[in-house]
Scaffold this active site. Structure first.
Site, PDB file in Angstrom:
ATOM      1  N   ASP A 484       0.856  -1.189   0.000  1.00  0.00           N
ATOM      2  CA  ASP A 484       0.000   0.000   0.000  1.00  0.00           C
ATOM      3  C   ASP A 484       0.890   1.237   0.000  1.00  0.00           C
ATOM      4  OD1 ASP A 484      -2.745   1.142   0.283  1.00  0.00           O
ATOM      5  OD2 ASP A 484      -1.791   2.031   2.046  1.00  0.00           O
ATOM      6  N   ASN A 492      -2.352  13.030  -3.722  1.00  0.00           N
ATOM      7  CA  ASN A 492      -3.494  13.448  -4.546  1.00  0.00           C
ATOM      8  C   ASN A 492      -3.945  14.846  -4.182  1.00  0.00           C
ATOM      9  OD1 ASN A 492      -3.861  11.234  -6.254  1.00  0.00           O
ATOM     10  ND2 ASN A 492      -5.056  10.102  -4.711  1.00  0.00           N
ATOM     11  N   ASP A 501      -2.569   9.426 -10.568  1.00  0.00           N
ATOM     12  CA  ASP A 501      -2.634   8.307 -11.519  1.00  0.00           C
ATOM     13  C   ASP A 501      -1.269   8.031 -12.100  1.00  0.00           C
ATOM     14  OD1 ASP A 501      -5.320   8.121 -11.074  1.00  0.00           O
ATOM     15  OD2 ASP A 501      -5.930   9.215 -12.883  1.00  0.00           O
ATOM     16  N   GLU A 528      -4.769   2.574  -4.046  1.00  0.00           N
ATOM     17  CA  GLU A 528      -3.316   2.543  -4.071  1.00  0.00           C
ATOM     18  C   GLU A 528      -2.803   1.251  -3.456  1.00  0.00           C
ATOM     19  OE1 GLU A 528      -4.588   4.757  -0.375  1.00  0.00           O
ATOM     20  OE2 GLU A 528      -5.163   4.720  -2.469  1.00  0.00           O
TER      21      GLU A 528
END
Length: 613
Positions: A484, A492, A501, A528
């Site tokens: 993770d 973000n 992305d 993620e």
């Protein structure tokens, strides 16, 4: 085709030459030579003993009603061996024959006038026992002839050494043929029987062919069979009337209709032959040829009606002229269709060439331009018989051609159908391949992550139970690593989802670079969150792999649009499958290890604690 035209041209020239040579009979004579009736040689040369007298309208001889009323100064002419034939004229013709019986016994002969279409014929037989008179012709009831025979028969009885004079007065509104013969009863009966057989065969064959074509029409519905039956029936009835049979059997008491029937039946025949030719030759509708044939049909219909209105001498000339034009026209149209490649037209042309020659000769004989009408009649019947046979053979060839066309159409249709089936099969195969490819693409899309190209959660859910079952079955280790990204929400929030992305794609590239074995599977199963399935790998091996991935990721920052570098880290949890454990327990232990790694400060790998028994 040119050969047929050349032969017909030669034939027409010969006929015209023949008619031109029919000169007037020479030598005026006051006395006719006497014929010895008991001599077969003299009877054979009958026309050498015949005298005739032409009486134009207005002359005393024209108005004379009996031989006694003829002027003494009348200029009789000798036939000189020629048959008496005269084209259309209003004159009255008188014929005289002096007879003598040189034998020692009383004898019977028949004076026969072998032409049935005469309006008025009167015989005077003058001998030792007075004068006998027979008045007959088409303007009288048929039984006025005294003998039931289509031609005119006069019984001549002479005693031993007896002399007699036969005088005949002939008048008709059409052409005049006066073919005379003097025969014994035996010869007359033999000739009658022979002609009866000939005519019976001819008209019987016409009737059979007409009925056969009519049955073909009713069974197939093909129009030209009906028109052929119509043509043969009408032509046969016309020849039946021209031969005197119709007047003998059909309307013996209809004196006016005997003349009217001839041009009427001729026009009906031309109508029938036009309709048959138009149907058989497959004339294209609304073409120039079709308009010509329609015009001919209308002309024939008009002439049928005019036969009841016009005088016979005008109606017969008009009908005959139109009939010859129509026959010639059909012959030319047949040649054209033959040249266009229509194969049945070959036999049609051959049939019509004989008909054209027969019609010309028959017309010339009927109109008084050729002698021996009986021979011309037989020739016409032979021409019609040959035509009927050739026309029916042409129809057989046409049927064979149509049947071959149908077979070709059927074969072409079958071949075309096979080609279409093959094409459709090929198209179906292509469609199936495309569908299979689309299904594979769909399956790929359904099992792969669109952003990173890695497998997705569905693939994880499908594959992990299988790998667990396989590991339990063969005893090989199975390890799962869950990874993770650390603090990815902050990335973000700081740089936007597009950059996020980009970072996920960067992580996926690093995972693909380190996970290289064919059976190892890399999966993005969350935003993620990533997973690595490692069949045949121990927990220690999985730990080392995850540490290399984390080191590589930490040493490869991602560039932002403004040139800044962002370093990403990940936390990983590793768990190996133990006996008695299923896929849910395995995943849960790896997930617990991941959380421990995050709780211990992130950017590290934790191994799942052993299962307590």
């Amino acid at each position: 085709m040119l050969l047929y035209l050349r032969h017909l041209t030669i034939l027409a020239m010969l006929l015209l030459t023949t008619s031109a040579t029919m000169a007037a009979y020479p030598a005026k004579t006051a006395n006719c030579p006497t014929l010895d009736a008991s001599s077969p040689e003299q009877r054979e040369a009958l026309m050498d003993h015949v005298c005739y007298l032409s009486a134009p309208p207005g002359s005393p001889t024209h108005d004379a009603g009996t031989p006694a009323e003829l002027p003494a100064e009348a200029q009789w002419k000798a036939a000189n061996g020629h048959d008496l034939v005269f084209s259309h004229t209003n004159a009255v013709y008188w014929v005289r024959l002096n007879l003598h019986n040189s034998s020692d016994v009383r004898r019977l002969w028949y004076l026969k006038l072998n032409y049935p279409l005469l309006d008025e014929v009167t015989f005077w037989h003058s001998g030792n026992h007075g004068t006998a008179v027979i008045a007959t012709g088409d303007q009288h009831p048929f039984m006025s002839r005294g003998i039931d025979y289509r031609y005119f028969l006069l019984p001549v009885t002479l005693g031993s050494k007896e002399h007699a004079t036969i005088t005949v007065r002939v008048h008709s509104s059409g052409a005049l043929n006066v073919p005379l013969s003097l025969d014994t009863p035996e010869a007359t009966i033999a000739q009658s029987n022979h002609l009866t057989l000939t005519h019976g065969l001819f008209y019987g064959a016409l009737l059979v062919f007409a009925a056969f074509n009519l049955l073909l029409f009713f069974s197939s519905g093909t129009g030209y069979y009906f028109y052929n039956a119509f043509y043969m029936a009408s032509l046969g009835l016309f020849l039946f009337a021209m031969g005197g049979f119709a007047n003998q059997y059909f309307w013996p008491d209809s004196t006016g209709f005997a003349n009217t029937s001839i041009p009427m039946l001729m026009s009906i025949s031309t109508l029938a032959m036009t309709l048959f030719g138009r149907s058989f030759l497959e004339i294209r509708p609304d073409s120039a040829t079709d308009r010509v044939l329609k015009g001919q049909a209308l002309a024939s219909l008009s002439l049928i009606a005019m036969a009841f209105v016009l005088p016979y001498n005008k109606s017969i000339v008009l009908s005959t002229t139109v009939a010859l034009i129509i026959i010639g026209s059909l012959f030319v149209i047949g040649l054209i269709r033959w040249r266009q490649g229509y194969l049945p037209a070959k036999w049609y042309v051959m049939a019509w060439s004989g008909m054209l020659a027969g019609a010309l000769i028959y017309a010339l004989a009927a109109f008084g331009y050729l002698a021996d009408f009986l021979a011309r009649e037989i020739f016409m019947q032979a021409a019609v018989g040959a035509q009927v046979i050739l026309l029916n053979y042409a129809m057989v060839q046409r049927w064979r051609l149509l049947n071959q066309k149908l077979l070709n159409v059927e074969q072409n249709a079958r071949t075309e159908l096979e080609l279409k089936v093959h094409e459709r099969t090929a198209q179906l195969r292509n469609t199936m391949r495309e569908l299979e490819r689309a299904n594979r693409q769909l399956a790929t899309l359904s099992l792969n992550d669109a952003l990173t190209g890695l497998h997705n959660r569905r693939h994880l859910d499908n594959l992990l139970p299988e790998l667990c079952a396989e590991s339990r079955r063969n005893g090989q280790p199975l390890t799962i690593a869950l990874l993770d990204a650390d603090h990815f929400k902050a990335v973000n929030d700081a740089w936007g989802h597009d950059f996020g992305d980009q970072c996920l794609q960067h992580i996926a590239d690093i995972l693909r670079r380190h996970v290289k074995r064919p059976r190892d599977v890399t999966i993005r199963f969350g935003g993620e969150e990533f997973a690595i399935l490692l069949p045949g790998t121990s927990a220690d091996g999985a730990m080392r792999l995850c540490e290399r991935i984390l080191e590589d990721l930490a040493s490869a920052p991602v560039k932002t649009d403004n040139g800044k570098s962002v370093t990403l880290t990940m936390s990983a949890g590793v768990a190996g499958l133990v006996p008695g454990e299923d896929e849910r327990d395995l995943f849960r232990r790896a997930d617990d290890a991941l959380y421990r790694a995050k709780a211990a400060g992130r950017n590290r790998t934790e191994l799942s604690a052993p299962v307590q028994s």
